[in-house]
Enzyme design. Structure first.
Site, PDB file in Angstrom:
ATOM      1  N   PRO A  35       0.849  -1.197   0.000  1.00  0.00           N
ATOM      2  CA  PRO A  35       0.000   0.000   0.000  1.00  0.00           C
ATOM      3  C   PRO A  35       0.879   1.239   0.000  1.00  0.00           C
ATOM      4  O   PRO A  35       1.770   1.369   0.831  1.00  0.00           O
ATOM      5  CB  PRO A  35      -0.786  -0.132   1.314  1.00  0.00           C
ATOM      6  N   CYS A  41       3.426   2.880   9.028  1.00  0.00           N
ATOM      7  CA  CYS A  41       3.725   4.158   8.389  1.00  0.00           C
ATOM      8  C   CYS A  41       4.354   5.124   9.391  1.00  0.00           C
ATOM      9  O   CYS A  41       3.800   5.345  10.470  1.00  0.00           O
ATOM     10  CB  CYS A  41       2.462   4.770   7.802  1.00  0.00           C
TER      11      CYS A  41
END
Length: 340
Positions: free
Chosen positions: A28, A111
């Site tokens: 992603p 992240c």
């Protein structure tokens, strides 16, 4: 907005993750792995497991859910990656993903960006394994889909192997049986996300030892993989590989994945065949009002390494943004490429 019943029509009848299904995964990537790029990549590889950009629970619950969740049935298998930490919000967002027909729900615990950190999701959650476990448990309670986690090998000073193993142990106890592990720790203090792409060094061995310590779990390794040979080498130690930037900048790399990693002997399309098969999708989206440049920005790397690649990129870059630009721009660009 699409109704629930309409959204469910995109469901894949083989929606549960099984051993071997994640041998190759698309990472992603924010602003990159949108529905247009995922459809384009599916024309190159039939088997790679695709992941959406990270979508925050707030964007789904309070924003334009249709824009974030819409995808083409051809994308299967495809997972929805969520960003968030509130178990109730995660459960509600996961339910929306299930209703739309996604094959998996993945929680972002990797992240490192400041924006993600300030929102209490992403890599900072590695310091809160019990909260992550609570979120996984809440999602598992409301969806009949695999709930997976993408994490790092550590963050800041919480970078010991023991900490990683404790994190995985607690989250696995909540029902997560597949972990995608970026083999580089996240620095949330002192380094920018861009710097963190190269610093500190990757540590594949720690991910290998994680798989050895938890043999019943599926472990997918992420970080720095750029060739089929590297991917095949990793599969001697883990269950799957996840490829990010290389798959975006050189998407035709994945044309060899189905045969090399899955043993699929099906035909491999040429780059020009990929272009031809992408055109009907482009024309359909143009009819819906999607600007051409929104799609062509994702295909600039298709002819990387082929004579004429620069002319391909230049033609798309110079013409796709012009008012009224249509699919003919892509055809014209492809005509400038020799071979491929």
């Amino acid at each position: 907005m699409t109704t629930k019943s309409t959204a469910q029509s995109t469901r894949n009848p083989h929606s549960h993750a099984v051993s071997g299904s994640h041998r190759c995964c698309l990472a992603p990537m924010l602003d990159w792995t949108d529905r247009h790029f995922r459809y384009f990549l599916r024309l190159i590889t039939r088997r790679t497991f695709l992941y959406t950009e990270m979508v925050t629970t707030g964007a789904l619950l309070h924003g334009d859910a249709d824009r974030h969740l819409r995808f083409d049935p051809a994308e299967h298998p495809v997972a929805l990656q969520l960003g968030g930490s509130d178990p109730d919000a995660l459960a509600r967002a996961a339910s929306m993903g299930a209703a739309w027909g996604y094959d998996e729900v993945n929680l972002n615990v990797g992240c490192p960006s400041d924006r993600v950190h300030s929102g209490r999701f992403g890599a900072c959650l590695m310091a809160e394994p019990d909260l992550v476990a609570e979120g996984v448990r809440a999602m598992k309670a409301v969806v009949d889909l695999p709930v997976t986690v993408k994490c790092r090998i550590g963050i800041d000073d919480l970078d010991s192997e023991a900490h990683l193993f404790r994190f995985v142990d607690r989250v696995a106890a909540a029902g997560c049986d597949l972990f995608i592990v970026h083999a580089r720790k996240a620095w949330l203090q002192g380094l920018s996300p861009k710097q963190n792409r190269e610093i500190p060094p990757l540590c594949y061995e720690r991910v290998h030892r994680l798989k050895e310590a938890f043999p019943r779990l599926m472990v997918v390794i992420n970080g720095g993989l750029s060739t089929l040979e590297q991917m095949q080498g990793q599969l001697a130690h883990v269950d799957g590989v996840m490829v990010g930037r290389e798959a975006y900048h050189n998407p035709y790399l994945l044309a060899g994945v189905d045969a090399a990693l899955y043993g699929d002997a099906g035909p491999v399309p040429t780059r020009h065949q990929v272009v031809e098969r992408f055109l009907p999708y482009v024309e359909a989206r143009l009819a819906e009002g999607v600007p051409l440049q929104t799609m062509t920005r994702h295909i600039l790397g298709l002819f990387q390494g082929v004579p004429g690649a620069r002319a391909w990129r230049r033609h798309l870059s110079e013409h796709a943004h012009r008012p009224g630009a249509g699919a003919e721009v892509i055809r014209e660009a492809a005509e400038q490429v020799r071979g491929g």
